[in-house]
Design an enzyme around this catalytic site. Structure first.
Site, mmCIF file in Angstrom:
data_model
loop_
_atom_site.group_PDB
_atom_site.id
_atom_site.type_symbol
_atom_site.label_atom_id
_atom_site.label_comp_id
_atom_site.label_asym_id
_atom_site.label_seq_id
_atom_site.Cartn_x
_atom_site.Cartn_y
_atom_site.Cartn_z
ATOM 1 N N SER A 108 37.288 46.508 41.514
ATOM 2 C CA SER A 108 37.625 46.179 42.902
ATOM 3 C C SER A 108 39.031 46.639 43.250
ATOM 4 O O SER A 108 39.928 46.643 42.382
ATOM 5 C CB SER A 108 37.526 44.664 43.078
ATOM 6 N N TYR A 133 39.655 36.167 40.908
ATOM 7 C CA TYR A 133 38.636 37.209 41.065
ATOM 8 C C TYR A 133 39.192 38.555 40.609
ATOM 9 O O TYR A 133 38.581 39.256 39.787
ATOM 10 C CB TYR A 133 38.194 37.275 42.533
HETATM 11 N N1 NAD Z 1 31.602 44.095 48.885
HETATM 12 C C1 NAD Z 1 32.831 44.524 48.618
HETATM 13 O O1 NAD Z 1 33.627 44.795 49.530
HETATM 14 C C2 NAD Z 1 33.291 44.717 47.200
HETATM 15 C C3 NAD Z 1 34.583 45.212 46.989
HETATM 16 C C4 NAD Z 1 35.022 45.398 45.707
HETATM 17 C C5 NAD Z 1 34.196 45.130 44.645
HETATM 18 N N2 NAD Z 1 32.955 44.628 44.867
HETATM 19 C C6 NAD Z 1 32.107 44.350 43.723
HETATM 20 O O2 NAD Z 1 30.887 45.038 43.909
HETATM 21 C C7 NAD Z 1 29.810 44.310 43.318
HETATM 22 C C8 NAD Z 1 28.741 44.036 44.345
HETATM 23 O O3 NAD Z 1 29.342 43.254 45.372
HETATM 24 P P1 NAD Z 1 28.559 42.737 46.637
HETATM 25 O O4 NAD Z 1 29.520 42.699 47.756
HETATM 26 O O5 NAD Z 1 27.281 43.489 46.763
HETATM 27 O O6 NAD Z 1 28.294 41.241 46.181
HETATM 28 P P2 NAD Z 1 26.973 40.355 46.238
HETATM 29 O O7 NAD Z 1 27.419 38.949 45.958
HETATM 30 O O8 NAD Z 1 26.224 40.593 47.510
HETATM 31 O O9 NAD Z 1 26.115 40.937 45.060
HETATM 32 C C9 NAD Z 1 26.269 40.495 43.762
HETATM 33 C C10 NAD Z 1 24.902 40.049 43.274
HETATM 34 O O10 NAD Z 1 25.080 39.595 41.936
HETATM 35 C C11 NAD Z 1 24.274 38.449 41.759
HETATM 36 N N3 NAD Z 1 24.890 37.648 40.705
HETATM 37 C C12 NAD Z 1 26.063 36.982 40.723
HETATM 38 N N4 NAD Z 1 26.282 36.348 39.569
HETATM 39 C C13 NAD Z 1 25.206 36.627 38.780
HETATM 40 C C14 NAD Z 1 24.835 36.252 37.479
HETATM 41 N N5 NAD Z 1 25.608 35.445 36.750
HETATM 42 N N6 NAD Z 1 23.676 36.708 36.973
HETATM 43 C C15 NAD Z 1 22.871 37.529 37.713
HETATM 44 N N7 NAD Z 1 23.160 37.908 38.969
HETATM 45 C C16 NAD Z 1 24.317 37.457 39.501
HETATM 46 C C17 NAD Z 1 24.310 37.725 43.086
HETATM 47 O O11 NAD Z 1 23.184 36.873 43.252
HETATM 48 C C18 NAD Z 1 24.321 38.890 44.085
HETATM 49 O O12 NAD Z 1 23.021 39.212 44.518
HETATM 50 C C19 NAD Z 1 30.445 43.056 42.742
HETATM 51 O O13 NAD Z 1 30.729 43.291 41.394
HETATM 52 C C20 NAD Z 1 31.733 42.902 43.529
HETATM 53 O O14 NAD Z 1 32.700 42.182 42.813
HETATM 54 C C21 NAD Z 1 32.476 44.431 46.127
#
Ligand code: NAD
Length: 340
Positions: A108, A133
């Site tokens: 991230s 985080y």
């Molecule tokens: N959206 C953003 O702007 C952003 C920015 C930087 C990094 N990220 C990273 O990108 C990735 C995807 O992010 P997102 O925005 O799609 O988030 P999101 O929360 O929509 O997707 C993450 C998914 O992981 C699942 N999950 C969480 N913990 C779990 C576990 N213990 N076991 C199984 N499944 C689990 C959740 O149910 C969810 O569906 C994440 O790693 C997040 O940290 C996202």
């Protein structure tokens, strides 16, 4: 899947936000592709993860599941330890015992933390996270490095910058802002709307991952132990920024959102929140050098597509153009919907 890969998904469908949205995404993918095998399991469940890897023997792992959200980590720190640290360790252990050609995982932009040297470069140090985080994401990069070095697992860490678009997270600003605007509720703009975010449209993230899949990192032969570059290594391990390269002030972003929704926002200006970083701005030239691709979708176009999805998913009426630009409340929208 469209490129012909056999893809198996995994999610625990936790209720950090409405799981109905998570299930709806899966249905949408199934509609697009016909089939999408999905395992309902928790990353932190060591036995379930081992069983999945034993059965599927994946060639490539794209690890995106995590406990996301900066502000939530202030009140729910353990969720981050379970999913982002124990869960990530399980991924690494599984890749160790069932060797994969490539492990790609989500990091991230929040790892840049207190660093305000912009544009953010993967060659800069990131030792000052401002939230748990961010600390877990930085920890993932370090954990991946140790496994890459010890067991030769090719690992690519992807530092995403404020991802937005259709099917996004309801705790992030696009859905929160859009909902507040159409319901006529005041929305909170922290840091008085002055901080900047380098928004990245979801399709650009997907395209970047698709292009990196077949490019597992090689160990950098010229890596210098005396002057260690933080983004590469003598192990097959590498980092990339994936960001839009066009930071936008939140108040300008809000103005675009108002334009596409055709409604004015009521805004409550508030100070900076603990844990939030001031500005984000990605330097993505390594992604471009290695894949010939850099994020392309402009915020204006991305928000247009987001709003189209938002209307569709949340079953909003289409606002007649005669009303565009006027401030509408949800109770005013209902007669419009009936008229339509
Ligand atoms: N959206 C953003 O702007 C952003 C920015 C930087 C990094 N990220 C990273 O990108 C990735 C995807 O992010 P997102 O925005 O799609 O988030 P999101 O929360 O929509 O997707 C993450 C998914 O992981 C699942 N999950 C969480 N913990 C779990 C576990 N213990 N076991 C199984 N499944 C689990 C959740 O149910 C969810 O569906 C994440 O790693 C997040 O940290 C996202």
């Amino acid at each position: 899947m469209q490129d012909g890969h056999h893809v198996v998904g995994l999610d625990n469908f936790n209720d950090y936000y409405d799981p109905a949205l998570k299930y709806a995404r899966v249905r949408w993918v199934q509609e697009q592709t016909g089939e999408f095998p999905l395992v309902h399991a928790d990353l932190a469940d060591t036995e379930a993860m081992a069983a999945l890897f034993t059965r599927e023997q994946p060639e490539v792992v794209i690890h995106l599941a995590a406990q996301a959200g900066v502000r939530y980590s202030l009140d729910n720190p353990r969720a981050y330890l379970d999913s982002n640290l124990s869960g990530f360790l399980n991924i690494l252990e599984c890749c160790r015992h069932h060797p994969v050609k490539h492990l790609l995982y989500a990091s991230s932009s929040s790892v840049y933390g207190a660093n305000q040297h912009t544009p953010y470069s993967i060659h800069d140090g990131v030792n000052h996270p401002l939230s748990l985080y961010a600390a877990t994401k930085k920890a993932n990069e370090l954990m991946a490095h140790s496994y890459s070095y010890l067991f030769g697992i090719p690992c690519t860490g992807l530092r995403f910058f404020t991802v937005y678009g259709p099917w996004g997270r309801p705790d992030m600003s696009p859905i929160r802002f859009a909902q507040a605007i159409v319901e006529g509720r005041p929305l909170k703009l922290f840091n008085y709307g002055q901080h900047q975010r380098d928004f990245t449209y979801i399709d650009d993230i997907v395209e970047s991952i698709a292009r990196l899949l077949d490019r597992p990192p090689l160990l950098a032969a010229d890596w210098d132990r005396e002057h260690p570059d933080p983004s590469t290594s003598m192990a097959p391990w590498k980092l990339y920024n994936i960001g839009g390269e066009h930071p936008v002030e939140l108040k300008d972003y809000l103005a675009l959102m108002e334009k596409h929704l055709g409604c004015k926002a009521q805004v409550e200006l508030l100070p900076l929140q603990p844990g939030d970083v001031l500005n984000t701005f990605a330097d993505v030239h390594e992604l471009e050098d290695d894949t010939g691709f850099h994020p392309r979708i402009e915020l204006d176009e991305g928000l247009r597509r987001f709003v189209a999805w938002f209307r569709d998913y949340y079953v909003l009426p289409v606002i007649p153009t005669s009303l565009t630009g006027q401030s509408l409340r949800l109770d005013e929208l209902l007669p419009v919907r009936r008229r339509l």
